[in-house]
Design an enzyme around this catalytic site. Structure first.
Site, mmCIF file in Angstrom:
data_model
loop_
_atom_site.group_PDB
_atom_site.id
_atom_site.type_symbol
_atom_site.label_atom_id
_atom_site.label_comp_id
_atom_site.label_asym_id
_atom_site.label_seq_id
_atom_site.Cartn_x
_atom_site.Cartn_y
_atom_site.Cartn_z
ATOM 1 N N GLN A 136 -14.471 2.497 1.084
ATOM 2 C CA GLN A 136 -13.769 1.981 -0.085
ATOM 3 C C GLN A 136 -13.472 3.136 -1.040
ATOM 4 O OE1 GLN A 136 -15.851 -1.073 -2.288
ATOM 5 N NE2 GLN A 136 -14.144 -1.386 -3.713
ATOM 6 N N ASN B 4 -12.717 -3.177 2.701
ATOM 7 C CA ASN B 4 -13.655 -2.058 2.765
ATOM 8 C C ASN B 4 -14.628 -2.185 1.600
ATOM 9 O OD1 ASN B 4 -12.274 -0.931 4.991
ATOM 10 N ND2 ASN B 4 -10.821 0.073 3.628
ATOM 11 N N ASP C 11 0.850 -1.194 0.000
ATOM 12 C CA ASP C 11 0.000 0.000 0.000
ATOM 13 C C ASP C 11 0.883 1.241 0.000
ATOM 14 O OD1 ASP C 11 -3.221 0.533 0.986
ATOM 15 O OD2 ASP C 11 -1.814 2.211 1.072
ATOM 16 N N ILE C 12 0.483 2.229 -0.794
ATOM 17 C CA ILE C 12 1.282 3.439 -0.953
ATOM 18 C C ILE C 12 1.238 4.316 0.303
ATOM 19 C CG2 ILE C 12 -0.442 5.026 -1.938
ATOM 20 C CD1 ILE C 12 1.591 5.543 -4.226
ATOM 21 N N HIS D 86 -6.857 -5.767 2.344
ATOM 22 C CA HIS D 86 -5.700 -5.197 3.019
ATOM 23 C C HIS D 86 -5.159 -6.254 3.979
ATOM 24 C CE1 HIS D 86 -6.738 -0.782 2.292
ATOM 25 N NE2 HIS D 86 -7.902 -1.362 2.027
ATOM 26 N N HIS E 276 -10.237 -5.528 -3.175
ATOM 27 C CA HIS E 276 -8.895 -5.732 -2.628
ATOM 28 C C HIS E 276 -8.991 -6.033 -1.140
ATOM 29 C CE1 HIS E 276 -9.911 -1.447 -2.488
ATOM 30 N NE2 HIS E 276 -9.204 -1.358 -1.370
#
Ligand code: AMP
Length: 115
Positions: free
Chosen positions: A95, A88, A31-32, A103, A101
């Site tokens: 979301q 989410n 994750d960024i 996490h 996706h």
């Protein structure tokens, strides 16, 4: 056909990502904006926009997605101390990317309940 998202672009290698795992069914990348020492996103290669659309995938694809999440977490070394898997869904679920996706969050003791 759903909208093209940033995750479509990552899977198509149109934008870079820190990919940590890939197989025929899933892609996993960091994750960024990490919310834990380890924060990785896992996406299925067969796209649905949301968790609530999971029934649009075959049972085999759903199984491979969740098995992929567990495999990535193990490869990241999170099995011993544990981790959290978060999906989410929709507006109230916060979301922000309309590509399903999961996490994976780990590497510290996480608080509960989430906000
Ligand atoms: P969600 O709020 O569940 O839709 O999560 C979307 C996640 O995608 C957020 O945690 C973002 O930090 C992450 N994100 C957005 N753009 C990128 C990107 N280019 N590479 C990696 N993670 C991203």
């Amino acid at each position: 056909m759903s909208d093209v998202t940033i995750f479509d672009k990552i899977i198509n290698r149109e934008i870079p990502a820190q990919i940590v795992y890939e197989d025929a069914s899933v892609l996993a990348f960091r994750d960024i904006q990490p919310q834990a020492p380890t924060h990785v996103l896992v996406i299925p290669k067969k796209k649905v926009a949301r968790f609530s659309q999971l029934a649009d995938l075959s049972p085999q694809d759903v199984g491979q997605f969740f098995a992929g999440v567990a495999k990535v977490a193990a490869q990241l070394g999170l099995d011993k101390n544990g981790y959290r898997v978060v999906v989410n869904n929709g507006r109230d679920g916060q979301q922000t990317v309309e590509y399903l996706h999961a996490h994976i969050l780990g590497g510290r003791s996480l608080t509960w309940p989430p906000g």
